[in-house]
Design a protein around this motif. Structure first.
Motif, PDB file in Angstrom:
ATOM      1  N   GLY A   1       1.244  -1.198   0.106  1.00 24.46           N
ATOM      2  CA  GLY A   1      -0.163   0.068  -0.384  1.00 24.46           C
ATOM      3  C   GLY A   1       1.040   1.310   0.055  1.00 24.46           C
ATOM      4  O   GLY A   1       0.069   2.347  -0.801  1.00 24.46           O
ATOM      5  N   ASP A   2       1.737   0.920   1.151  1.00 22.55           N
ATOM      6  CA  ASP A   2       2.774   2.430   1.352  1.00 22.55           C
ATOM      7  C   ASP A   2       3.369   2.288  -0.118  1.00 22.55           C
ATOM      8  O   ASP A   2       3.855   3.842  -0.583  1.00 22.55           O
ATOM      9  CB  ASP A   2       3.056   1.952   2.274  1.00 22.55           C
ATOM     10  CG  ASP A   2       4.998   3.081   1.887  1.00 22.55           C
ATOM     11  OD1 ASP A   2       5.309   3.925   1.828  1.00 22.55           O
ATOM     12  OD2 ASP A   2       6.054   2.995   2.807  1.00 22.55           O
ATOM     13  N   ALA A   3       4.049   1.486  -1.032  1.00 22.75           N
ATOM     14  CA  ALA A   3       5.027   1.686  -2.491  1.00 22.75           C
ATOM     15  C   ALA A   3       4.071   1.714  -3.487  1.00 22.75           C
ATOM     16  O   ALA A   3       4.068   2.964  -3.715  1.00 22.75           O
ATOM     17  CB  ALA A   3       5.755   0.277  -2.249  1.00 22.75           C
TER      18      ALA A   3
ATOM     19  N   PHE B   1       2.108   9.184  -5.122  1.00 26.10           N
ATOM     20  CA  PHE B   1       0.953  10.445  -5.308  1.00 26.10           C
ATOM     21  C   PHE B   1       1.073  11.126  -4.286  1.00 26.10           C
ATOM     22  O   PHE B   1       0.060  11.799  -4.110  1.00 26.10           O
ATOM     23  CB  PHE B   1      -0.334   9.617  -5.694  1.00 26.10           C
ATOM     24  CG  PHE B   1      -0.113   8.234  -7.250  1.00 26.10           C
ATOM     25  CD1 PHE B   1      -0.533   9.357  -8.040  1.00 26.10           C
ATOM     26  CD2 PHE B   1      -0.372   6.775  -6.501  1.00 26.10           C
ATOM     27  CE1 PHE B   1      -0.816   8.686  -8.899  1.00 26.10           C
ATOM     28  CE2 PHE B   1       0.063   6.323  -8.124  1.00 26.10           C
ATOM     29  CZ  PHE B   1      -0.421   7.190  -8.982  1.00 26.10           C
ATOM     30  N   GLU B   2       1.048  10.728  -3.493  1.00 22.81           N
ATOM     31  CA  GLU B   2       1.545  11.435  -1.758  1.00 22.81           C
ATOM     32  C   GLU B   2       1.642  13.027  -2.309  1.00 22.81           C
ATOM     33  O   GLU B   2       2.603  13.502  -2.789  1.00 22.81           O
ATOM     34  CB  GLU B   2       2.198  11.323  -0.158  1.00 22.81           C
ATOM     35  CG  GLU B   2       2.431  12.075   0.421  1.00 22.81           C
ATOM     36  CD  GLU B   2       3.456  11.186   1.446  1.00 22.81           C
ATOM     37  OE1 GLU B   2       5.137  11.391   0.312  1.00 22.81           O
ATOM     38  OE2 GLU B   2       3.500  11.730   2.670  1.00 22.81           O
ATOM     39  N   GLY B   3       0.841  13.850  -1.335  1.00 23.21           N
ATOM     40  CA  GLY B   3       0.407  14.518  -1.246  1.00 23.21           C
ATOM     41  C   GLY B   3      -0.386  15.216  -3.151  1.00 23.21           C
ATOM     42  O   GLY B   3      -0.541  16.612  -3.658  1.00 23.21           O
TER      43      GLY B   3
ATOM     44  N   THR C   1       8.869   3.425   1.803  1.00 17.22           N
ATOM     45  CA  THR C   1       8.394   4.528   2.926  1.00 17.22           C
ATOM     46  C   THR C   1       9.006   4.752   3.721  1.00 17.22           C
ATOM     47  O   THR C   1       9.268   3.697   4.517  1.00 17.22           O
ATOM     48  CB  THR C   1       7.460   6.020   2.000  1.00 17.22           C
ATOM     49  OG1 THR C   1       6.528   6.137   3.108  1.00 17.22           O
ATOM     50  CG2 THR C   1       7.468   6.057   0.570  1.00 17.22           C
ATOM     51  N   ASP C   2       9.081   5.751   4.153  1.00 20.39           N
ATOM     52  CA  ASP C   2       9.303   6.160   6.046  1.00 20.39           C
ATOM     53  C   ASP C   2       7.923   4.961   6.694  1.00 20.39           C
ATOM     54  O   ASP C   2       8.050   4.465   8.138  1.00 20.39           O
ATOM     55  CB  ASP C   2       9.185   7.188   6.452  1.00 20.39           C
ATOM     56  CG  ASP C   2       7.468   7.719   6.328  1.00 20.39           C
ATOM     57  OD1 ASP C   2       7.575   7.767   5.083  1.00 20.39           O
ATOM     58  OD2 ASP C   2       7.316   8.600   6.849  1.00 20.39           O
ATOM     59  N   ASP C   3       6.792   4.975   6.342  1.00 22.80           N
ATOM     60  CA  ASP C   3       5.726   4.319   7.103  1.00 22.80           C
ATOM     61  C   ASP C   3       6.043   2.893   7.205  1.00 22.80           C
ATOM     62  O   ASP C   3       6.430   1.853   7.988  1.00 22.80           O
ATOM     63  CB  ASP C   3       3.910   3.831   5.941  1.00 22.80           C
ATOM     64  CG  ASP C   3       4.124   5.117   5.293  1.00 22.80           C
ATOM     65  OD1 ASP C   3       4.654   6.971   5.396  1.00 22.80           O
ATOM     66  OD2 ASP C   3       2.936   5.358   6.035  1.00 22.80           O
ATOM     67  N   THR C   4       6.633   1.983   5.652  1.00 23.95           N
ATOM     68  CA  THR C   4       6.699   0.859   5.863  1.00 23.95           C
ATOM     69  C   THR C   4       8.546   0.509   6.926  1.00 23.95           C
ATOM     70  O   THR C   4       8.373  -0.170   8.026  1.00 23.95           O
ATOM     71  CB  THR C   4       7.273   0.077   4.660  1.00 23.95           C
ATOM     72  OG1 THR C   4       6.129   0.210   3.983  1.00 23.95           O
ATOM     73  CG2 THR C   4       8.167  -0.919   4.512  1.00 23.95           C
TER      74      THR C   4
ATOM     75  N   ASP D   1       0.028   7.116   0.322  1.00 22.49           N
ATOM     76  CA  ASP D   1       1.312   6.161   0.370  1.00 22.49           C
ATOM     77  C   ASP D   1       0.470   5.558   2.365  1.00 22.49           C
ATOM     78  O   ASP D   1       0.424   4.549   1.904  1.00 22.49           O
ATOM     79  CB  ASP D   1       2.848   6.624   0.685  1.00 22.49           C
ATOM     80  CG  ASP D   1       3.104   7.686   1.905  1.00 22.49           C
ATOM     81  OD1 ASP D   1       2.195   8.615   2.048  1.00 22.49           O
ATOM     82  OD2 ASP D   1       4.557   7.647   2.245  1.00 22.49           O
ATOM     83  N   THR D   2       0.421   6.609   3.115  1.00 22.98           N
ATOM     84  CA  THR D   2       0.138   6.716   4.304  1.00 22.98           C
ATOM     85  C   THR D   2      -1.608   5.756   4.576  1.00 22.98           C
ATOM     86  O   THR D   2      -1.435   4.809   4.752  1.00 22.98           O
ATOM     87  CB  THR D   2      -0.195   7.817   4.957  1.00 22.98           C
ATOM     88  OG1 THR D   2       1.542   7.569   5.697  1.00 22.98           O
ATOM     89  CG2 THR D   2      -0.041   7.357   6.701  1.00 22.98           C
ATOM     90  N   THR D   3      -2.487   6.219   4.147  1.00 21.63           N
ATOM     91  CA  THR D   3      -3.856   6.318   3.922  1.00 21.63           C
ATOM     92  C   THR D   3      -3.949   4.736   3.209  1.00 21.63           C
ATOM     93  O   THR D   3      -4.374   3.521   3.780  1.00 21.63           O
ATOM     94  CB  THR D   3      -4.684   6.476   2.981  1.00 21.63           C
ATOM     95  OG1 THR D   3      -4.357   7.157   1.827  1.00 21.63           O
ATOM     96  CG2 THR D   3      -4.941   7.854   4.025  1.00 21.63           C
TER      97      THR D   3
HETATM   98 MG    MG Z   1       5.679   7.764   3.692  1.00 21.98          MG
END
Ligand code: MG
Ligand code: F2R
Ligand code: MG
Ligand code: MG
Length: 313
Positions: free
Chosen positions: A19-21, A26-28, A50-53, A265-267
């Motif tokens: 999900g993150d990757a 598209f983040e932002g 990203t940082d989420d993972t 990425d986060t949602t």
């Molecule tokens: Mg992130």
């Protein structure tokens, strides 16, 4: 671990990562249209998380190294998360969290390090909710899981809202993990259990809003109603809705979250966690998994944690 626990644990961690990757590109973005998303899905380039993972995996390793009944040691966790940032600072961390980690690495104890941000109010960003999913693998009840969520959150997110966001997210992952994918999810009942467990007036009304959107909201209208930014209160409800719209189809939950724009990425990571914990790894598209960086290591970490899942159907 039973083969079911193993498949579900792998689904959970690999789902977060996918999900993150998938969402990272598209983040932002305010809007993401179907064509842009299709292009991303058809690409053959490596999927980087990203940082989420990165922080989810750091928390997962922390849990894997400790046993119940005290699987979280905040002093160590704060340092482990900060070192993960130090190791790969380019993964796209939030400003508040970076500052907390700098303070921790300079030797400041986590309560002051995390309380010092945002003019002493602490962060209510979604960083604690985005990384919380693995606590569902070691928690023994919804109440236990939300307590672990709060403790894992507070090392970086001193603001109560930053900690609160991690609670419904962790509880959703726990309930989904322990749900039988052969039995249709009773979504109203699911939301009711979340509300009862979190037991907080503001979250009761957020979850009520999610319930009102269950049947027809487009991603854009859901984002307008629930929010889609990098704060916990305006991202966890959207992720829960994406999951509840597609509880048996992780890729669709991820698409819904990404189409809603904002902190994609986060949602998408937060929507995938419960969905893939419910379906297990087989619910995840193999075309995505084949492109994912570090998938074998992430799978192995999931297997280690699967041993700790209490009786999974
Ligand atoms: Mg992130
Ligand atoms: N930070 C990002 N993405 C933007 C930049 C990435 C860029 N591509 C790059 O490479 O640098 N993504 C990650 O951050 C989010 C998680 O945030 P976290 O860890 O909670 O950080 P932070 O900074 O504490 O909070 C995020 C934002 O929330 C607002 N906020 C929080 N507390 C506040 C307070 N007390 N008062 C006012 N505002 C507050 C701020 O806008 C923060 O920036 C995830 O999206 C992750 O993917
Ligand atoms: Mg201690
Ligand atoms: Mg993000």
């Amino acid at each position: 671990a039973s083969s079911t626990a193993s498949a579900k644990a792998r689904g959970l961690l690999l789902g977060v990562t996918l999900g993150d990757a998938m969402g990272a590109a598209f983040e932002g973005h305010r809007h993401v249209d179907g064509e842009q998303l299709l292009q991303q899905e058809r690409a053959t380039t490596r999927l980087r998380y990203t940082d989420d993972t990165a922080l989810t995996l750091a928390l997962a390793r922390h849990l894997a190294e400790r046993s119940n009944p005290a699987p979280i040691d905040e002093d160590s966790l704060a340092v482990e998360l900060a070192r993960e940032w130090q190791r790969e600072p380019w993964r796209g961390y939030g400003r508040g969290t970076r500052e907390v980690f700098e303070r921790v690495l300079r030797g400041t104890a986590w309560p002051e390090a995390s309380g010092g941000g945002f003019q002493g109010r602490g962060s209510y960003g979604n960083g604690a909710a985005m990384r919380v999913a693995p606590v569902a693998l070691v928690g023994t009840s919804p109440q236990h899981v939300v307590e672990l969520a709060r403790r894992s959150a507070r090392v970086t997110h001193a603001h109560p809202d930053g900690q609160l966001g991690a609670m419904p997210q962790s509880c959703a992952v726990f309930l989904a993990l322990h749900s039988d994918p052969e039995v249709p999810l009773e979504r109203g009942r699911f939301l009711h259990r979340l509300a009862r467990t979190v037991n907080h007036a503001e979250w009761r009304s957020r979850l009520e809003e999610v319930r009102e959107l269950l049947d027809e909201a487009s991603p854009a209208s859901a984002a307008a109603r629930l929010g889609n930014d990098a704060t916990a209160g305006a991202s966890v409800p959207l992720a829960l809705l994406a999951f509840l719209r597609h509880p048996d189809h992780p890729a669709e939950a991820v698409r819904y979250a990404i189409r809603a724009g904002g902190d994609t990425d986060t949602t998408a990571a937060m929507a995938a966690a419960p969905t893939a914990a419910r379906t297990g790894e087989r619910g995840l598209p193999s075309a995505w998994l084949n492109r994912l960086e570090n998938a074998a290591t992430i799978g192995a970490l999931a297997e280690a944690l699967a041993e700790r899942v209490p009786r999974c159907r």
